[in-house]
Design an enzyme around this catalytic site. Structure first.
Site: not given
Length: 242
Positions: A16, A37, A124, A185
């Site tokens: 997301t 979604k 998504e 990350r």
């Protein structure tokens, strides 16, 4: 009309957040885009404390964080229901009785409606690439049926190289274009972060579209500048099944 699918190497890898970054980047480039979604699943801490439930909708609670972030990220006026077909309170509805009520035709209709209204639609997925939608479809088989190009989100953590390469292999075996991948990350203490990205860049033929650093509350921030290859996301046209 461009429709593409965002998947991840696992759950909680930042699909997301990367979707928000892509939407913002494309809007900054003058491209009209909304996120979609299809299936949103439960979470431990709902965004709204005052949750309204309705027996007249496909929703247990309209408070799924992922859907709300997608809604906030687009410049278009869209409702929660516009960009989500099903929201369930449970974490894995496709593995329970609820999964029997997930109608792929409703999802197809909702996607077609969005794709007819907007220049681009970012779809998504939930969890990972091969996760079931219902008893008949996985996200992978559904995306393949629509011939959607794919963006892969790699949450940079221990084991991500294996997960990333297996997912890339499956996408390629299904004959779908891999537009590229985004490094997110998610573990600031992980060593060899740069080396992991360098090695994946050598092994994955598709380009690295961007790198998102670890940060506090990324869902509230402008992230578009972290996506550096917008052309890869906008040049392909997708024909949605009728």
């Amino acid at each position: 009309m461009s429709v593409f699918f965002v998947t991840g190497t696992d759950t909680s890898v930042g699909k997301t957040i990367v979707s928000r970054a892509i939407i913002q980047a494309m809007q900054n480039a003058g491209i009209q885009i909304v996120g979609y979604k299809p299936l949103a699943c439960g979470q431990d801490d709902p965004v709204y404390t005052d949750v309204q439930e309705s027996g007249q909708t496909d929703y247990d609670n309209m408070d799924n964080r992922d859907v709300l972030v997608l809604q906030d990220s687009t410049n278009e006026e869209v409702s929660y229901q516009d960009i989500n077909s099903y929201t369930f309170a449970h974490t894995m509805p496709m593995l329970s009785q609820e999964g029997k009520h997930i109608d792929i035709n409703k999802i197809n209709t909702d996607l077609k409606r969005l794709s007819s209204r907007y220049q681009s639609v970012l779809v998504e997925g939930s969890f990972g690439w091969l996760t079931p939608i219902n008893q008949d479809y996985t996200f992978a088989s559904w995306a393949a049926e629509h011939k959607m190009p794919v963006v892969l989100v790699v949450g940079i953590k221990e084991g991500c190289m294996n997960h990333a390469l297996l997912t890339v292999q499956s996408i390629e075996q299904m004959g779908l274009p891999l537009l590229g991948w985004v490094a997110n990350r998610i573990n600031p203490m992980l060593g060899h972060y740069a080396e992991i990205i360098e090695d994946l860049s050598k092994r994955i033929k598709a380009p690295l579209l961007g790198k998102i650093p670890y940060m506090h509350k990324p869902e509230t921030q402008e992230l578009g500048h972290y996506i550096t290859d917008i052309d890869r996301l906008s040049y392909m046209k997708t024909e949605i099944l009728k």
